[in-house]
Design a protein around this motif. Structure first.
Motif, PDB file in Angstrom:
ATOM      1  N   THR A 144       0.836  -1.205   0.000  1.00 50.99           N
ATOM      2  CA  THR A 144       0.000   0.000   0.000  1.00 50.99           C
ATOM      3  C   THR A 144       0.873   1.257   0.000  1.00 50.99           C
ATOM      4  OG1 THR A 144      -1.738  -1.171   1.206  1.00 50.99           O
ATOM      5  CG2 THR A 144      -1.830   1.234   1.205  1.00 50.99           C
ATOM      6  N   GLN A 145       1.941   1.250   0.796  1.00 54.01           N
ATOM      7  CA  GLN A 145       2.856   2.392   0.804  1.00 54.01           C
ATOM      8  C   GLN A 145       3.508   2.587  -0.566  1.00 54.01           C
ATOM      9  OE1 GLN A 145       5.594   2.707   4.187  1.00 54.01           O
ATOM     10  NE2 GLN A 145       4.311   1.257   5.309  1.00 54.01           N
ATOM     11  N   LEU A 146       3.854   1.488  -1.223  1.00 56.81           N
ATOM     12  CA  LEU A 146       4.412   1.590  -2.579  1.00 56.81           C
ATOM     13  C   LEU A 146       3.374   2.159  -3.531  1.00 56.81           C
ATOM     14  CD1 LEU A 146       6.878   0.981  -4.398  1.00 56.81           C
ATOM     15  CD2 LEU A 146       5.921  -1.300  -4.775  1.00 56.81           C
ATOM     16  N   GLN A 147       2.123   1.802  -3.331  1.00 57.56           N
ATOM     17  CA  GLN A 147       1.040   2.362  -4.131  1.00 57.56           C
ATOM     18  C   GLN A 147       0.974   3.884  -3.971  1.00 57.56           C
ATOM     19  OE1 GLN A 147      -2.021   0.846  -6.077  1.00 57.56           O
ATOM     20  NE2 GLN A 147      -1.504   2.933  -6.683  1.00 57.56           N
ATOM     21  N   TYR A 148       1.110   4.380  -2.731  1.00 54.51           N
ATOM     22  CA  TYR A 148       1.074   5.822  -2.480  1.00 54.51           C
ATOM     23  C   TYR A 148       2.207   6.539  -3.225  1.00 54.51           C
ATOM     24  CZ  TYR A 148      -2.221   4.826   1.318  1.00 54.51           C
ATOM     25  OH  TYR A 148      -3.306   4.420   2.045  1.00 54.51           O
ATOM     26  N   VAL A 149       3.389   5.912  -3.256  1.00 60.22           N
ATOM     27  CA  VAL A 149       4.525   6.513  -3.969  1.00 60.22           C
ATOM     28  C   VAL A 149       4.222   6.580  -5.461  1.00 60.22           C
ATOM     29  CG1 VAL A 149       6.972   6.279  -4.543  1.00 60.22           C
ATOM     30  CG2 VAL A 149       6.172   5.734  -2.235  1.00 60.22           C
ATOM     31  N   VAL A 176      14.141  28.350  -8.497  1.00 59.56           N
ATOM     32  CA  VAL A 176      13.053  27.688  -7.757  1.00 59.56           C
ATOM     33  C   VAL A 176      12.738  26.329  -8.382  1.00 59.56           C
ATOM     34  CG1 VAL A 176      10.617  27.829  -7.128  1.00 59.56           C
ATOM     35  CG2 VAL A 176      12.062  29.877  -7.006  1.00 59.56           C
ATOM     36  N   LEU A 177      12.768  26.261  -9.727  1.00 54.11           N
ATOM     37  CA  LEU A 177      12.478  25.012 -10.432  1.00 54.11           C
ATOM     38  C   LEU A 177      13.516  23.944 -10.096  1.00 54.11           C
ATOM     39  CD1 LEU A 177      10.828  23.432 -12.554  1.00 54.11           C
ATOM     40  CD2 LEU A 177      12.345  24.414 -14.308  1.00 54.11           C
ATOM     41  N   ILE A 178      14.788  24.328 -10.104  1.00 50.76           N
ATOM     42  CA  ILE A 178      15.858  23.376  -9.785  1.00 50.76           C
ATOM     43  C   ILE A 178      15.720  22.857  -8.359  1.00 50.76           C
ATOM     44  CG2 ILE A 178      18.347  23.129  -9.453  1.00 50.76           C
ATOM     45  CD1 ILE A 178      18.751  25.142 -11.715  1.00 50.76           C
ATOM     46  N   ILE A 179      15.502  23.771  -7.432  1.00 54.06           N
ATOM     47  CA  ILE A 179      15.385  23.369  -6.024  1.00 54.06           C
ATOM     48  C   ILE A 179      14.186  22.450  -5.819  1.00 54.06           C
ATOM     49  CG2 ILE A 179      14.940  24.229  -3.687  1.00 54.06           C
ATOM     50  CD1 ILE A 179      16.558  26.727  -4.431  1.00 54.06           C
ATOM     51  N   GLU A 180      13.070  22.761  -6.485  1.00 56.44           N
ATOM     52  CA  GLU A 180      11.873  21.931  -6.338  1.00 56.44           C
ATOM     53  C   GLU A 180      12.096  20.528  -6.900  1.00 56.44           C
ATOM     54  OE1 GLU A 180       8.114  20.567  -5.479  1.00 56.44           O
ATOM     55  OE2 GLU A 180       9.233  22.287  -4.688  1.00 56.44           O
ATOM     56  N   GLU A 181      12.770  20.416  -8.046  1.00 55.68           N
ATOM     57  CA  GLU A 181      13.009  19.104  -8.640  1.00 55.68           C
ATOM     58  C   GLU A 181      14.021  18.296  -7.821  1.00 55.68           C
ATOM     59  OE1 GLU A 181      13.986  19.588 -12.743  1.00 55.68           O
ATOM     60  OE2 GLU A 181      11.891  19.860 -13.330  1.00 55.68           O
ATOM     61  N   ILE A 182      15.017  18.968  -7.246  1.00 55.20           N
ATOM     62  CA  ILE A 182      15.958  18.268  -6.357  1.00 55.20           C
ATOM     63  C   ILE A 182      15.224  17.777  -5.109  1.00 55.20           C
ATOM     64  CG2 ILE A 182      17.969  18.582  -4.857  1.00 55.20           C
ATOM     65  CD1 ILE A 182      19.188  20.352  -6.958  1.00 55.20           C
ATOM     66  N   ARG A 183      14.299  18.605  -4.622  1.00 53.92           N
ATOM     67  CA  ARG A 183      13.507  18.185  -3.455  1.00 53.92           C
ATOM     68  C   ARG A 183      12.697  16.929  -3.777  1.00 53.92           C
ATOM     69  NH1 ARG A 183       8.630  18.052  -1.450  1.00 53.92           N
ATOM     70  NH2 ARG A 183       7.757  18.773  -3.435  1.00 53.92           N
ATOM     71  N   CYS A 184      12.100  16.888  -4.971  1.00 50.35           N
ATOM     72  CA  CYS A 184      11.331  15.701  -5.375  1.00 50.35           C
ATOM     73  C   CYS A 184      12.236  14.466  -5.481  1.00 50.35           C
ATOM     74  CB  CYS A 184      10.637  15.948  -6.712  1.00 50.35           C
ATOM     75  SG  CYS A 184       9.322  17.184  -6.643  1.00 50.35           S
ATOM     76  N   ALA A 185      13.465  14.678  -5.967  1.00 53.08           N
ATOM     77  CA  ALA A 185      14.417  13.564  -6.061  1.00 53.08           C
ATOM     78  C   ALA A 185      14.788  13.046  -4.679  1.00 53.08           C
ATOM     79  CB  ALA A 185      15.669  14.013  -6.817  1.00 53.08           C
ATOM     80  N   VAL A 186      14.999  13.962  -3.737  1.00 53.52           N
ATOM     81  CA  VAL A 186      15.347  13.569  -2.370  1.00 53.52           C
ATOM     82  C   VAL A 186      14.182  12.845  -1.705  1.00 53.52           C
ATOM     83  CG1 VAL A 186      15.932  14.445  -0.075  1.00 53.52           C
ATOM     84  CG2 VAL A 186      17.065  15.388  -2.087  1.00 53.52           C
ATOM     85  N   VAL A 187      12.961  13.327  -1.949  1.00 50.54           N
ATOM     86  CA  VAL A 187      11.773  12.716  -1.332  1.00 50.54           C
ATOM     87  C   VAL A 187      11.619  11.263  -1.772  1.00 50.54           C
ATOM     88  CG1 VAL A 187       9.250  12.721  -1.335  1.00 50.54           C
ATOM     89  CG2 VAL A 187      10.504  14.846  -0.934  1.00 50.54           C
ATOM     90  N   ILE A 188      11.716  11.009  -3.082  1.00 54.91           N
ATOM     91  CA  ILE A 188      11.528   9.637  -3.552  1.00 54.91           C
ATOM     92  C   ILE A 188      12.702   8.744  -3.148  1.00 54.91           C
ATOM     93  CG2 ILE A 188      12.591   9.766  -5.857  1.00 54.91           C
ATOM     94  CD1 ILE A 188      10.015   8.312  -6.863  1.00 54.91           C
ATOM     95  N   HIS A 189      13.889   9.349  -3.015  1.00 50.58           N
ATOM     96  CA  HIS A 189      15.053   8.600  -2.528  1.00 50.58           C
ATOM     97  C   HIS A 189      14.844   8.167  -1.084  1.00 50.58           C
ATOM     98  CE1 HIS A 189      19.210   8.291  -0.824  1.00 50.58           C
ATOM     99  NE2 HIS A 189      19.344   7.539  -1.900  1.00 50.58           N
TER     100      HIS A 189
END
Length: 392
Positions: free
Chosen positions: A93-98, A235-248
Motif C-alpha cells: 500500500t505504501q508503494l502504491q502511495y509513492v 526555484v524550479l531546480i530546487i523543487e526538482e531536487i527536493r522531489c528527487a530527495v523525497v523519492i530517494h
C-alpha cells in the motif's frame, strides 16, 4: 493512478495457490493455509521421530538433520510470512502511495522496465523450481523406473529417500508416506518460490524508485536550465531536487521497513541455511567418496543447488539495492553543479555528504546482504563441512 496489484499479478497467482495473497484472505484461503502448514509440520516431525526408534550415531544424526533442516526452512518461510501478512499488505500500500505521485512519462517507463525485470526473475525462478522438484521426484522413482524397463525376478523393498518413522509398516503404507513427503516438499518449494519472488519483485520496484531519483536529479540539473539562470529557474531546480530527495528517502524507508519486519525470519533462515548446506555437502561428499547409494547423489545435489541459489538471490537483491543507491550519488557527482547558483551548490554538497555512509540491508545488525555476504555464507558452510568431516 497506478494499480499496484497489476505489477504483482504473477506473484498473486503463486501466493493464491498457497493461500497467502495479502489482498484476498477468504475462509477457503485460511483452510488451505492450515492444511498445507499441517502437511509441512507433520512431514518435519516424522523425520525427528526416527530418534525414538533408531540408534543415534553421529552419521545417523547428520543424515536426519540434513533433510529435516530443509523442511524446517520451508516451515519458517510459511509461518513468518503468514504472521506478517498484514505488514506485507501495508508495504504494498505504501508503494502504491509513492506510485500515485508519479506523473512523468519517463518515470512511468522506468517503473515498467523494473516491473519487466521482476516478472523475468519470477518466471525464471518458477521454471527452475519446477525442474528441481521434478528432478527430485524422478530421482526417488528412478529404481522403480529401472525395474519396469529392466525387470528382475528378485523383489526389492521400497526405500524412502528421507529417513522417517510413522510408527506403521512403511512397506505396506509406502505409497501414502511417499505422497505425504513429496506433497510437503512441493508445498515447501511453492512457498519459498511464492514468497521469495514477491520480495524480489518488491525490491526491484524499490530499485526503480532509486533510478527515478537519479533521473530527477539529472533533469533538475539539465544544461538548458543551468545556462539560463534566473529566479524562476532557481526555484524550479530546487523543487526538482527536493522531489528527487523525497523519492530517494521513500525508497530507503520501504526497503528498511521490509528488512526490519522480516529480520527474525531472515536470521532464522541464515542460521538454518548454513547448517543445512554444511550437512548436505558432507552427505554428498560421503556418498561420492564411498560409492554408496549413488541414486541419492542427485537428490543431495538438488538440495545443495537450491540452498546456494537461494543464498545468492537474497544477497544479490541486497547488493542491487546498494548499487542503485550509489548510482544516485554518482548522478549527483556527474551533473554540472558548478554552473548552478550558490544556493543549489550548497544543496548538492549536502547530498554528497549523505553518501559518506553506505546504504545497506542488514539482518539484526550482524549480517549485511551483499555479494560479499553471500561469499561469507558459503565460506562458513564449507568451513563447518570440513569440521564435520574431520571429526567423523
Amino acid at each position: 493512478m497506478m494499480c499496484i496489484t497489476k505489477y504483482f499479478n504473477l506473484n498473486r497467482t503463486l501466493l493464491l495457490t498457497i493461500g497467502l495473497w495479502p489482498y484476498q484472505q477468504s475462509k477457503l484461503d485460511r483452510l488451505r493455509f492450515i492444511f498445507f502448514l499441517g502437511i509441512l509440520i507433520t512431514a518435519t516431525l516424522f523425520q525427528f521421530t526416527t530418534f525414538f526408534s533408531s540408534k543415534c550415531t553421529a552419521n545417523f544424526i547428520v543424515k536426519v538433520l540434513s533433510n529435516a533442516l530443509i523442511f524446517i526452512i520451508f516451515v519458517i518461510h510459511y509461518t513468518f510470512f503468514a504472521i506478517n501478512i498484514e505488514t506485507v499488505k501495508d508495504l504494498l500500500t505504501q508503494l502504491q502511495y509513492v506510485y500515485d505521485e508519479i506523473k512523468d512519462e519517463c518515470e512511468n517507463a522506468i517503473v515498467e522496465k523494473y516491473n519487466s525485470n521482476a516478472k523475468l526473475y519470477t518466471k525464471t525462478l518458477t521454471a527452475v523450481s519446477i525442474c528441481g522438484a521434478f528432478a527430485l521426484i524422478i530421482a526417488q522413482l528412478w529404481s522403480n523406473i529401472i525395474d519396469v524397463i529392466l525387470p528382475i525376478n528378485i523383489s526389492q523393498p521400497h526405500r524412502l529417500p528421507i529417513m522417517t518413522e510413522y510408527f506403521v509398516d512403511q512397506e505396506r503404507y509406502y505409497i501414502l508416506i511417499f505422497l505425504h513427503l513429496n506433497a510437503a516438499f512441493c508445498i515447501g518449494v511453492a512457498g519459498m518460490l511464492s514468497i521469495g519472488t514477491l520480495f524480489i519483485a518488491y525490491l526491484e520496484h524499490i530499485c526503480g524508485l532509486f533510478k527515478i531519483s537519479s533521473y530527477r536529479i539529472k533533469r533538475a540539473m539539465r544544461v538548458n536550465v543551468l545556462q539560463n539562470i534566473n529566479p524562476k529557474n532557481d526555484v524550479l531546480i530546487i523543487e526538482e531536487i527536493r522531489c528527487a530527495v523525497v523519492i530517494h528517502r521513500q525508497a530507503m524507508k520501504l526497503s528498511k521497513a521490509l528488512a526490519s519486519k522480516f529480520q527474525a525470519m531472515l536470521f532464522c533462515l541464515i542460521a538454518t541455511g548454513v547448517i543445512s548446506l554444511s550437512l548436505n555437502l558432507f552427505q554428498l561428499f560421503q556418498i561420492a567418496t564411498n560409492g554408496d547409494n549413488v541414486d541419492e547423489i542427485l537428490i543431495l545435489f538438488v538440495l545443495v543447488f537450491i540452498s546456494i541459489l537461494y543464498m545468492f538471490c537474497a544477497n544479490y537483491l541486497g547488493q542491487n539495492l546498494t548499487n542503485h543507491n550509489n548510482y544516485v550519488f554518482v548522478s549527483v557527482y556527474n551533473v554540472q553543479w558548478y554552473l548552478a547558483p550558490l544556493c543549489v551548490q550548497k544543496i548538492i554538497l549536502f547530498l554528497l555528504q549523505k553518501n559518506s555512509q553506505e546504504f545497506t540491508i542488514s539482518v539484526c545488525g550482524l549480517f549485511i546482504a551483499s555479494l560479499e555476504g553471500f561469499a561469507t555464507l558459503v565460506k562458513t558452510s564449507v568451513s563447518y563441512f570440513t569440521v564435520i568431516y574431520s571429526v567423523q
